[in-house]
Design a protein around this motif. Structure first.
Motif, PDB file in Angstrom:
ATOM      1  N   UNK A  32       0.843  -1.199   0.000  1.00  0.00           N
ATOM      2  CA  UNK A  32       0.000   0.000   0.000  1.00  0.00           C
ATOM      3  C   UNK A  32       0.883   1.256   0.000  1.00  0.00           C
ATOM      4  N   UNK A  33       1.924   1.259   0.864  1.00  0.00           N
ATOM      5  CA  UNK A  33       2.830   2.422   0.911  1.00  0.00           C
ATOM      6  C   UNK A  33       3.531   2.609  -0.426  1.00  0.00           C
ATOM      7  N   UNK A  34       3.922   1.505  -1.052  1.00  0.00           N
ATOM      8  CA  UNK A  34       4.584   1.587  -2.357  1.00  0.00           C
ATOM      9  C   UNK A  34       3.658   2.166  -3.403  1.00  0.00           C
ATOM     10  N   UNK A  35       2.434   1.734  -3.393  1.00  0.00           N
ATOM     11  CA  UNK A  35       1.535   2.165  -4.475  1.00  0.00           C
ATOM     12  C   UNK A  35       1.000   3.578  -4.254  1.00  0.00           C
ATOM     13  N   UNK A  36       1.206   4.120  -3.014  1.00  0.00           N
ATOM     14  CA  UNK A  36       0.799   5.509  -2.756  1.00  0.00           C
ATOM     15  C   UNK A  36       1.925   6.511  -3.036  1.00  0.00           C
ATOM     16  N   UNK A  37       3.084   6.029  -3.465  1.00  0.00           N
ATOM     17  CA  UNK A  37       4.247   6.902  -3.689  1.00  0.00           C
ATOM     18  C   UNK A  37       3.977   7.856  -4.855  1.00  0.00           C
ATOM     19  N   UNK A  38       4.743   8.950  -4.908  1.00  0.00           N
ATOM     20  CA  UNK A  38       4.611   9.852  -6.058  1.00  0.00           C
ATOM     21  C   UNK A  38       4.855   9.104  -7.369  1.00  0.00           C
ATOM     22  N   UNK A  39       4.143   9.527  -8.421  1.00  0.00           N
ATOM     23  CA  UNK A  39       4.277   8.877  -9.729  1.00  0.00           C
ATOM     24  C   UNK A  39       4.240   9.946 -10.808  1.00  0.00           C
ATOM     25  N   UNK A  40       5.255   9.956 -11.675  1.00  0.00           N
ATOM     26  CA  UNK A  40       5.320  10.980 -12.726  1.00  0.00           C
ATOM     27  C   UNK A  40       4.072  10.908 -13.604  1.00  0.00           C
ATOM     28  N   UNK A  41       3.444  12.053 -13.816  1.00  0.00           N
ATOM     29  CA  UNK A  41       2.173  12.170 -14.560  1.00  0.00           C
ATOM     30  C   UNK A  41       1.074  11.298 -13.953  1.00  0.00           C
ATOM     31  N   UNK A  42       1.310  10.844 -12.761  1.00  0.00           N
ATOM     32  CA  UNK A  42       0.393   9.929 -12.054  1.00  0.00           C
ATOM     33  C   UNK A  42       0.015   8.725 -12.912  1.00  0.00           C
ATOM     34  N   UNK A  43       0.972   8.263 -13.731  1.00  0.00           N
ATOM     35  CA  UNK A  43       0.686   7.136 -14.635  1.00  0.00           C
ATOM     36  C   UNK A  43       0.613   5.800 -13.895  1.00  0.00           C
ATOM     37  N   UNK A  44       1.323   5.700 -12.775  1.00  0.00           N
ATOM     38  CA  UNK A  44       1.281   4.515 -11.910  1.00  0.00           C
ATOM     39  C   UNK A  44       1.538   3.199 -12.665  1.00  0.00           C
ATOM     40  N   UNK A  45       2.744   3.096 -13.235  1.00  0.00           N
ATOM     41  CA  UNK A  45       3.062   1.882 -13.997  1.00  0.00           C
ATOM     42  C   UNK A  45       3.483   0.686 -13.139  1.00  0.00           C
ATOM     43  N   UNK A  46       3.539   0.864 -11.820  1.00  0.00           N
ATOM     44  CA  UNK A  46       4.118  -0.188 -10.984  1.00  0.00           C
ATOM     45  C   UNK A  46       3.081  -1.152 -10.418  1.00  0.00           C
ATOM     46  N   UNK A  47       3.506  -2.411 -10.298  1.00  0.00           N
ATOM     47  CA  UNK A  47       2.746  -3.409  -9.550  1.00  0.00           C
ATOM     48  C   UNK A  47       3.726  -4.093  -8.601  1.00  0.00           C
ATOM     49  N   UNK A  48       3.209  -4.790  -7.629  1.00  0.00           N
ATOM     50  CA  UNK A  48       4.050  -5.312  -6.547  1.00  0.00           C
ATOM     51  C   UNK A  48       3.696  -6.766  -6.279  1.00  0.00           C
ATOM     52  N   UNK A  49       4.711  -7.597  -6.246  1.00  0.00           N
ATOM     53  CA  UNK A  49       4.483  -9.023  -6.006  1.00  0.00           C
ATOM     54  C   UNK A  49       5.188  -9.424  -4.708  1.00  0.00           C
ATOM     55  N   UNK A  50       4.399  -9.783  -3.704  1.00  0.00           N
ATOM     56  CA  UNK A  50       4.981 -10.249  -2.438  1.00  0.00           C
ATOM     57  C   UNK A  50       5.242 -11.745  -2.547  1.00  0.00           C
ATOM     58  N   UNK A  51       6.384 -12.179  -2.036  1.00  0.00           N
ATOM     59  CA  UNK A  51       6.722 -13.610  -2.046  1.00  0.00           C
ATOM     60  C   UNK A  51       6.982 -14.063  -0.613  1.00  0.00           C
ATOM     61  N   UNK A  52       6.194 -15.042  -0.172  1.00  0.00           N
ATOM     62  CA  UNK A  52       6.392 -15.622   1.169  1.00  0.00           C
ATOM     63  C   UNK A  52       6.572 -17.140   1.081  1.00  0.00           C
ATOM     64  N   UNK A  53       6.093 -17.728  -0.005  1.00  0.00           N
ATOM     65  CA  UNK A  53       6.151 -19.187  -0.182  1.00  0.00           C
ATOM     66  C   UNK A  53       7.613 -19.665  -0.119  1.00  0.00           C
ATOM     67  N   UNK A  54       7.859 -20.693   0.694  1.00  0.00           N
ATOM     68  CA  UNK A  54       9.244 -21.136   0.948  1.00  0.00           C
ATOM     69  C   UNK A  54       9.960 -21.554  -0.335  1.00  0.00           C
TER      70      UNK A  54
END
Ligand SMILES: Cc1cc2nc3c(=O)[nH]c(=O)nc-3n(C[C@H](O)[C@H](O)[C@H](O)COP(=O)(O)O)c2cc1C
Length: 202
Positions: A32-54
């Motif tokens: 959530x903190x990552x996706x609320x970060x500033x984004x040039x032209x507010x284009x928001x090209x980022x996605x985030x993949x969390x990995x917990x599986x061993x």
């Protein structure tokens, strides 16, 4: 919660972690903190993949290169590997260049948010992307930019005054020393080369 300025000053890259899992709730909050970060032209090209599986964690780990200046001394020791990752992905349908600023802002939000939750982290771009991509089931349009390795810290690196080399080192007690350029040399006031009137102490 610690004062933000103290957190920023305290933050160091962590590469040795306790064998303790990071909760999904914390990881989701960090995304959530990552996706609320500033984004040039507010284009928001980022996605985030969390990995917990061993199993997937093992593959991610094997695709990373740690602490190049002191390799292999900076590698996480067996049993001290990260217990979670957040992989920062770029949607190439939205942006193919210029996204690096967005990644920087998002990564730092995640790192500082993690620190506030008691987590250490290492931001990595030395990644074997060709090997990692297929393992993560990514569509062609999503590119891996960075990996943020996370976990509860098992080391306490210290800052050193820069004295001619930016290379970090480990001492005989395996403590990591990280040189930082002198603040007086990088801070200018009004005109380049003009110093602040006082060397304020923090
Ligand atoms: C864009 C970026 C990429 C990095 N990539 C790696 C990496 O691939 N492997 C690694 O061990 N550390 C990596 N680091 C961590 C740096 O080595 C670390 O930030 C630097 O040594 C300064 O230490 P500090 O973070 O404690 O101030 C990266 C940092 C940044 C900002």
């Amino acid at each position: 919660m610690e004062n933000l300025m103290n957190l920023i000053r305290k933050r160091r890259t962590i590469r040795q972690f306790q064998p303790r899992e990071v909760s999904l709730e914390i990881l989701y909050k960090l995304i959530d903190l990552g996706h609320l970060a500033p984004s040039a032209s507010n284009l928001q090209p980022l996605e985030f993949l969390a990995v917990t599986d061993q199993q997937i964690r093992k593959v991610v780990f094997s695709c990373l290169r740690w602490a190049a200046y002191i390799n292999p001394a900076g590698d996480p020791q067996p049993g001290q590997e990260p217990t979670a990752y957040i992989i920062i992905l770029v949607n190439s349908l939205i942006r193919t260049k210029g996204f690096e600023y967005d990644v920087g802002a998002a990564a730092e939000n995640i790192i500082l948010g993690g620190l506030a939750a008691g987590l250490g982290s290492c931001w990595l771009i030395s990644i074997d992307r060709d090997r990692l991509c297929p393992v993560l089931g990514l569509p062609e349009t999503l590119k891996i930019d960075s990996v943020i390795a996370l976990g509860y810290p098992a080391e306490q690196p210290v800052v050193e005054n820069y004295s001619g080399s930016v290379k970090y080192w480990k001492d005989e007690n395996a403590c990591l020393h990280v040189p930082k350029r002198n603040l007086l040399e990088v801070a200018h006031l009004n005109l380049y080369g003009q110093k602040f009137p006082e060397d304020f102490k923090f």
